[in-house]
Design a protein around this motif. Structure first.
Motif, PDB file in Angstrom:
ATOM      1  N   VAL A 178       0.831  -1.208   0.000  1.00 46.94           N
ATOM      2  CA  VAL A 178       0.000   0.000   0.000  1.00 46.94           C
ATOM      3  C   VAL A 178       0.870   1.264   0.000  1.00 46.94           C
ATOM      4  O   VAL A 178       1.853   1.340   0.748  1.00 46.94           O
ATOM      5  N   ALA A 179       0.492   2.252  -0.827  1.00 46.51           N
ATOM      6  CA  ALA A 179       1.179   3.562  -0.801  1.00 46.51           C
ATOM      7  C   ALA A 179       0.554   4.363   0.341  1.00 46.51           C
ATOM      8  O   ALA A 179      -0.419   5.098   0.167  1.00 46.51           O
ATOM      9  N   TRP A 180       1.125   4.191   1.538  1.00 46.63           N
ATOM     10  CA  TRP A 180       0.497   4.712   2.760  1.00 46.63           C
ATOM     11  C   TRP A 180       0.355   6.218   2.768  1.00 46.63           C
ATOM     12  O   TRP A 180      -0.688   6.746   3.151  1.00 46.63           O
ATOM     13  N   ASP A 181       1.413   6.939   2.371  1.00 42.01           N
ATOM     14  CA  ASP A 181       1.347   8.399   2.509  1.00 42.01           C
ATOM     15  C   ASP A 181       0.286   8.989   1.590  1.00 42.01           C
ATOM     16  O   ASP A 181      -0.426   9.927   1.952  1.00 42.01           O
ATOM     17  N   GLU A 182       0.146   8.401   0.408  1.00 43.62           N
ATOM     18  CA  GLU A 182      -0.892   8.872  -0.528  1.00 43.62           C
ATOM     19  C   GLU A 182      -2.282   8.618   0.072  1.00 43.62           C
ATOM     20  O   GLU A 182      -3.158   9.482   0.044  1.00 43.62           O
ATOM     21  N   LEU A 183      -2.481   7.431   0.633  1.00 45.05           N
ATOM     22  CA  LEU A 183      -3.789   7.101   1.232  1.00 45.05           C
ATOM     23  C   LEU A 183      -4.105   8.052   2.384  1.00 45.05           C
ATOM     24  O   LEU A 183      -5.210   8.598   2.479  1.00 45.05           O
ATOM     25  N   ILE A 184      -3.114   8.294   3.236  1.00 41.60           N
ATOM     26  CA  ILE A 184      -3.324   9.166   4.400  1.00 41.60           C
ATOM     27  C   ILE A 184      -3.665  10.587   3.925  1.00 41.60           C
ATOM     28  O   ILE A 184      -4.555  11.235   4.477  1.00 41.60           O
ATOM     29  N   ALA A 185      -3.011  11.048   2.876  1.00 43.68           N
ATOM     30  CA  ALA A 185      -3.316  12.384   2.354  1.00 43.68           C
ATOM     31  C   ALA A 185      -4.750  12.432   1.821  1.00 43.68           C
ATOM     32  O   ALA A 185      -5.471  13.406   2.020  1.00 43.68           O
ATOM     33  N   ARG A 186      -5.194  11.354   1.167  1.00 44.12           N
ATOM     34  CA  ARG A 186      -6.538  11.347   0.573  1.00 44.12           C
ATOM     35  C   ARG A 186      -7.647  11.296   1.625  1.00 44.12           C
ATOM     36  O   ARG A 186      -8.727  11.826   1.396  1.00 44.12           O
TER      37      ARG A 186
END
Ligand SMILES: Cc1cc2nc3c(=O)[nH]c(=O)nc-3n(C[C@H](O)[C@H](O)[C@H](O)COP(=O)(O)OP(=O)(O)OC[C@H]3O[C@@H](n4cnc5c(N)ncnc54)[C@H](O)[C@@H]3O)c2cc1C
Ligand code: FES
Length: 288
Positions: free
Chosen positions: A256-264
């Protein structure tokens, strides 16, 4: 129309509905979800069947009061009322196999979504330990977990009224990651599962990764249709764009691309924080 057979508050801001929905009850598997539209002109929100009876045709849904729709559901819907739409089951079931020793973690209301999975894995012959980290008044389903799995561990964190809400949330993250580290250092686990806010999932994943243990996460990006038509639930997994409603909601935490998910999901996190801060102020002011 889907009749509400029972409604019960099971913890602070957690309301359980038993809903007559035979088409969902007949087919649903652990890991799947439904999209509910409770009110005319209301929005559609994803919720997870926590328990079900295929013959009697009911499912239970637990709503954590977060924003407008969940607040309306908790306050306006009564036993005997009807929900307009319950679409599902949606998403992919979790893998049903003997992994061995499993650590299944729920942060806050995420624990309700862990229940059907942990229970089914235990029934299949896995040795399941569940771990629930949350604020003290939000501990839910303790007895159900104790009956369903090998061991249930609680990490209840008191709400400190002298601290801001983000600071209180950090306390939960700290306690959770410390407990996970302690467990992984002492015991052998073959698989870790986690449901909860993306920030906490990432924090736990970083600990799990040090031990090299496989980890499964159920992701919660914003969903609208839940059937793969809008892309609002898109997440990057293994370098590819996936739609959580049809490719998930379960994914390999290592991909999972965690930082992208957290930003979204950040926009929603801010709203949740504000709602909690208001709630805490009400508690401080001598409310219930
Ligand atoms: C697969 C899946 C299963 C879920 N299962 C449960 C469950 O069993 N119990 C439970 O309490 N919650 C569950 N959620 C989260 C739940 O959908 C949100 O809490 C809810 O949509 C918030 O709506 P709101 O209007 O009260 O809050 P607001 O924050 O006001 O929501 C505004 C908008 O954002 C969307 N939204 C906000 N948060 C989320 C979120 N985390 N996930 C998806 N959409 C969101 C809503 O659809 C809504 O359109 C699940 C989410 C997903 C993706
Ligand atoms: S919610 Fe629209 S594509 Fe997943």
């Amino acid at each position: 129309m889907y009749r509400i057979l029972e409604k019960k508050e099971i913890g602070m801001r957690h309301v359980r509905f038993k809903v007559h929905a035979p088409h969902v009850a007949r087919k649903v598997q652990p890991g799947q979800f439904v999209i509910v539209r409770a009110f005319k002109n209301g929005e559609r929100i994803p919720l997870t069947p926590v328990a079900w009876d295929r013959e009697e045709g009911w499912i239970t849904l637990t709503v954590f009061v977060r924003g407008k729709t969940t607040m309306r559901m908790a306050t306006e819907l009564k036993e005997g009322d009807e929900i307009l739409n319950v679409a599902g089951p949606l998403g992919n079931p979790v893998e049903m196999k003997r992994f061995g020793r499993v650590l299944a973690i729920g942060a806050y209301a995420g624990i309700v979504e862990v229940y059907p999975i942990a229970r089914a894995w235990q029934e299949l012959g896995n040795d399941v330990t569940t771990l629930h980290a949350t604020f003290e008044p939000m501990v839910v389903m303790k007895e159900e977990f104790e009956r369903a799995v090998g061991r249930h561990i609680l990490e209840p964190v008191p709400i400190d009224m002298n601290k801001s809400f983000p600071e209180n949330m950090k306390d939960v993250t700290r306690k959770l990651t410390e407990k996970v580290r302690e467990l992984l250092e002492k015991e052998h686990f073959d698989l870790v599962l986690m449901v909860g806010p993306a920030g906490d999932q990432k924090a736990v994943f970083e600990v799990v990764r040090e031990f090299g243990i496989p980890m499964h996460v159920d992701l919660h990006p914003i969903m609208v249709d839940g059937t793969g038509m809008c892309g609002s639930c898109r997440v990057t997994v293994g370098g590819e764009v996936k739609f959580a409603c049809i490719d998930g909601p379960g994914f390999d935490a290592y991909k999972v691309a965690w930082d992208e998910l957290i930003a979204r999901v950040g926009y929603y996190t801010d709203m949740e924080r504000r709602a909690m801060e208001e709630y805490m102020k009400a508690l401080q002011g001598g409310g219930e």
